[in-house]
Write a protein that holds these residues in place. Structure first.
Motif, PDB file in Angstrom:
ATOM      1  N   ILE A 278      -3.297  38.326  45.351  1.00  0.00           N
ATOM      2  CA  ILE A 278      -3.402  36.862  45.421  1.00  0.00           C
ATOM      3  C   ILE A 278      -4.155  36.340  44.214  1.00  0.00           C
ATOM      4  O   ILE A 278      -3.769  35.335  43.599  1.00  0.00           O
ATOM      5  CB  ILE A 278      -4.098  36.445  46.731  1.00  0.00           C
ATOM      6  N   LYS A 279      -5.233  37.018  43.856  1.00  0.00           N
ATOM      7  CA  LYS A 279      -6.048  36.558  42.733  1.00  0.00           C
ATOM      8  C   LYS A 279      -5.297  36.672  41.411  1.00  0.00           C
ATOM      9  O   LYS A 279      -5.434  35.805  40.539  1.00  0.00           O
ATOM     10  CB  LYS A 279      -7.347  37.372  42.682  1.00  0.00           C
ATOM     11  N   ASN A 280      -4.474  37.696  41.253  1.00  0.00           N
ATOM     12  CA  ASN A 280      -3.724  37.860  40.012  1.00  0.00           C
ATOM     13  C   ASN A 280      -2.654  36.789  39.843  1.00  0.00           C
ATOM     14  O   ASN A 280      -2.263  36.474  38.717  1.00  0.00           O
ATOM     15  CB  ASN A 280      -3.093  39.252  39.962  1.00  0.00           C
ATOM     16  N   ARG A 281      -2.166  36.255  40.953  1.00  0.00           N
ATOM     17  CA  ARG A 281      -1.138  35.211  40.874  1.00  0.00           C
ATOM     18  C   ARG A 281      -1.723  33.836  40.571  1.00  0.00           C
ATOM     19  O   ARG A 281      -0.982  32.920  40.217  1.00  0.00           O
ATOM     20  CB  ARG A 281      -0.351  35.134  42.183  1.00  0.00           C
ATOM     21  N   MET A 282      -3.003  33.681  40.704  1.00  0.00           N
ATOM     22  CA  MET A 282      -3.620  32.374  40.528  1.00  0.00           C
ATOM     23  C   MET A 282      -3.793  32.044  39.053  1.00  0.00           C
ATOM     24  O   MET A 282      -4.079  32.901  38.235  1.00  0.00           O
ATOM     25  CB  MET A 282      -4.970  32.324  41.252  1.00  0.00           C
TER      26      MET A 282
END
Length: 708
Positions: free
Chosen positions: A255-259
């Motif tokens: 999730i954090k990498n997609r932000m």
């Protein structure tokens, strides 16, 4: 005796120290107590100094005879001297460490445990531990050295220790490993465990120095415990087995990498509302973030504070929940300003993100010498025909929110640039509407995506493709640009010539504009965008720059037709898009769907399906002059007949009954992208829901009129 013979030699490093020194200047070791100086080191030819100084004034009589010197360092306490004597020597590097250190400060080797019969090194008698004072210079020596290790990462190729901010090795340019955060976290845990051992060792030493009462070890609050990294906030409060934690950590990592950067600014703004930090909200606003944005389930999971954040909450909800009156006033003002405008991309953020990912996936780079990026899908955005089924009051509200009334007025009334032909605007249903657009420097890219996919270039996907295409095909575009600028200067009677260095400097400036988010773009960038879309772009714009007083300052040079001349014609589509240009701002010009023309209108058999919407875009201005075709080569330049022939080759052109040369823009609901159709339907449902309320209020008014 010579001056050299007066000094005393250190038994550890053999350094010769002055007689006034009680410690070795080099290694800080204690001077042996048996060293006695029998001669006055400051004795000169006269004996006045020797007579003034009374050796009997020293304590004991067996103390060393040291001359009082104002420049000598002050004496230290005896307890400190005894502590210095209790230092332990490292078995690896022989470095003398302080008694409190459990690892060597120099090489970080573990301290060997003394046997019960072994006595610590001491210059005095007895092995009883003594009370000592703390040296501020050495107390945090080990702690600081361990903390320094966590600020570097080791290259796996050349083993060079790089700073934490470095994304690749400084020596060999090897990229930083992806698991560097886990490595740093492990190093931090190792360092904290070592520090905790030192704290416990110091606590045990203080307890054994005379206080027999059992006490709990003191807990020191370190900076790493107080200042939590925001991007690791999801690690807090994790409960479960080791396997569950690993799976949960991987999901949160994904999730954090997609932000994006805007997403992190939004989360910081949410935390800022809870903690009363107005600067975080201002940073999110200045980045162009949407104040009405809602928290998603993934974002709430990252924040990991169920008592504060819920799915669907906006900044306004949080300000109300935590009673931030000052923030609420600012946020409500922003919401009221944004509420006046509402395009489909604002209503459906989830679908908008899917469309952005679809655009990024449809971008490809052509192989060969002309390695330009291009889109594989042909999409044209049009306003739905269902708008006409809404009540007039709802239609007016919809157009107020989706259109830019100022741009529409300037292009229609102040100067007849669009919709000047009643034949096109009324009988052929080819009226153009100026969609509302952001006033940032990305308005050109936003308007291009609005005219095709109905969204903004929020993630700079189109800007990146523009930048890469300009750089990878710089020679091709540079030749066209240089020939066009030379012809333009001669056609307007400027008659100037530039050196090649000046041309290169101007071209470098154009390249730099493409790489800067928010930077205003020029005609060359529109020409490149036509190649990325693989379709012509028609710009209807004002001809002159004007000051705030209405004074003409110069030509804008944006109006005209931009053809993808560097592609093969068979590789491109003939259906163009339309943009409007006013006061340094671009807007998407779109039409409204119709029921199909069949064989109507343009004096030719169109042979089109009923589901296809055809919009007739004029290729002449209100004075029936042909629009300029930009970036033609010397062979393509000529009179209007040659340019009209070129337009007919690249566009589906026809002449209306009124004698207007037009280009046909074709769009189909069935052939349009399903995500765009779904986004428009959800946006239209927003106005369909207010239809019953309007009808009810109209009915009540009619009943009141009848009663009267």
């Amino acid at each position: 005796m010579s001056e050299r013979g007066i000094k005393w030699a250190c038994e550890y490093c053999t350094y010769e120290n002055w007689p006034s020194a009680i410690k070795c200047t080099m290694c800080r070791a204690q001077r042996p107590s048996g060293t006695i100086i029998t001669e006055d080191p400051f004795k000169s030819g006269s004996s006045d100094v020797g007579r003034d100084w009374d050796p009997s004034s020293t304590e004991g009589g067996s103390s060393p005879l040291i001359c009082p010197d104002s420049s000598a360092r002050p004496r230290v306490k005896s307890s400190y001297s005894m502590e210095n004597a209790n230092k332990w020597s490292c078995h690896m590097c022989t470095y003398l460490n302080w008694p409190r250190a459990i690892r060597c400060t120099q090489c970080l080797s573990q301290r060997r445990t003394r046997s019960p019969t072994e006595s610590p090194q001491s210059s005095g008698s007895g092995s009883r531990p003594v009370a000592f004072s703390v040296d501020p210079c050495e107390e945090y020596n080990d702690r600081n050295k361990l903390n320094t290790r966590t600020q570097h990462w080791t290259c796996s190729v050349c083993t060079y220790e790089n700073w934490a901010k470095a994304k690749k090795c400084v020596v060999c340019d090897h990229p930083r490993p992806n698991n560097i955060e886990a490595i740093e976290l492990a190093d931090t845990e190792e360092a904290s465990s070592i520090i905790n051992e030192q704290d416990r060792a110091r606590w045990r030493g203080s307890c054994s120095s005379g206080n027999s009462q059992r006490r709990s070890p003191p807990t020191m609050k370190r900076d790493s415990e107080v200042k939590m990294d925001f991007q690791r906030i999801e690690l807090a409060g994790a409960v479960g087995s080791k396997e569950e934690l690993e799976v949960d950590f991987k999901k949160l990592k994904q999730i954090k990498n997609r932000m994006k950067k805007t997403d992190w600014l939004f989360l910081n703004a949410c935390v800022g509302v809870v903690e009363g930090d107005l600067a975080a909200i201002e940073a999110y606003k200045s980045s162009g973030g949407d104040i009405a944005r809602q928290l998603s389930a993934d974002e709430v999971r990252l924040l990991n504070r169920p008592s504060a954040f819920d799915v669907g909450y906006t900044l306004v909800h949080l300000a109300i929940r935590f009673q931030r009156q000052d923030m609420l006033a600012i946020l409500l003002t922003e919401v009221s300003q944004q509420a006046a405008k509402c395009i489909p991309a604002m209503v459906c953020p989830e679908l908008t993100e899917q469309i952005r990912r679809e655009i990024a996936a449809s971008l490809h780079q052509r192989k060969g010498d002309f390695a330009c990026y291009f889109l594989t899908d042909l999409v044209t955005f049009t306003l739905p025909a269902d708008i006409e089924d809404l009540p007039p009051t709802v239609q007016e509200k919809l157009f107020d929110e989706v259109l830019d009334r100022d741009v529409q007025k300037e292009l229609e009334e102040e100067s007849p640039i669009i919709n000047w032909s009643l034949e096109l605007a009324t009988r052929l249903d080819s009226r153009l509407y100026a969609l509302w657009n952001r006033t940032a420097g990305d308005c050109l890219l936003d308007s291009v995506l609005q005219a095709t996919w109905g969204i903004y270039d929020k993630d700079s996907v189109l800007r990146k493709a523009l930048h890469d295409s300009l750089h990878d095909c710089s020679h091709w575009f540079y030749t066209r640009w240089k020939d066009w600028e030379s012809w333009y200067s001669q056609s307007f009677g400027l008659h100037f010539s530039l050196r090649e260095e000046q041309w290169q400097e101007d071209w470098a400036f154009i390249l730099s504009l493409a790489s800067q988010p928010g930077a205003s773009l020029e005609q060359t960038h529109i020409f490149v965008l036509a190649h990325i879309l693989r379709r012509p772009i028609i710009v209807y714009g004002v001809k002159y720059y004007k000051s705030f007083r209405g004074e003409t300052l110069g030509y804008t040079r944006f109006q005209g037709v931009y053809l993808p001349l560097l592609w093969e014609q068979s590789f491109c589509w003939k259906s163009p898009i339309a943009l409007g240009y006013t006061r340094g701002h671009f807007s998407a010009l779109v039409a409204m769907e119709n029921d199909g023309y069949g064989n109507r209108g343009a004096g030719a058999n169109l042979n089109t399906d009923d589901d296809v919407t055809i919009t007739f875009l004029p290729l002449v201005d209100s004075e029936r002059k042909l629009l300029h075709v930009h970036f033609l080569s010397a062979q393509e330049l000529g009179n209007e007949e040659q340019q009209e022939k070129l337009l007919r080759e690249w566009l589906d052109c026809c002449v209306t009954e009124g004698g207007v040369l037009v280009a046909m823009q074709k769009s189909s609901r069935r052939r349009n992208h399903p995500l765009v159709t779904q986004m428009v339907e959800k946006w239209l449902d927003r106005y369909r829901q207010i239809r019953p309320c309007t009808s009810l209020s109209d009915g009540e008014e009619d009943e009141d009129d009848e009663d009267e």
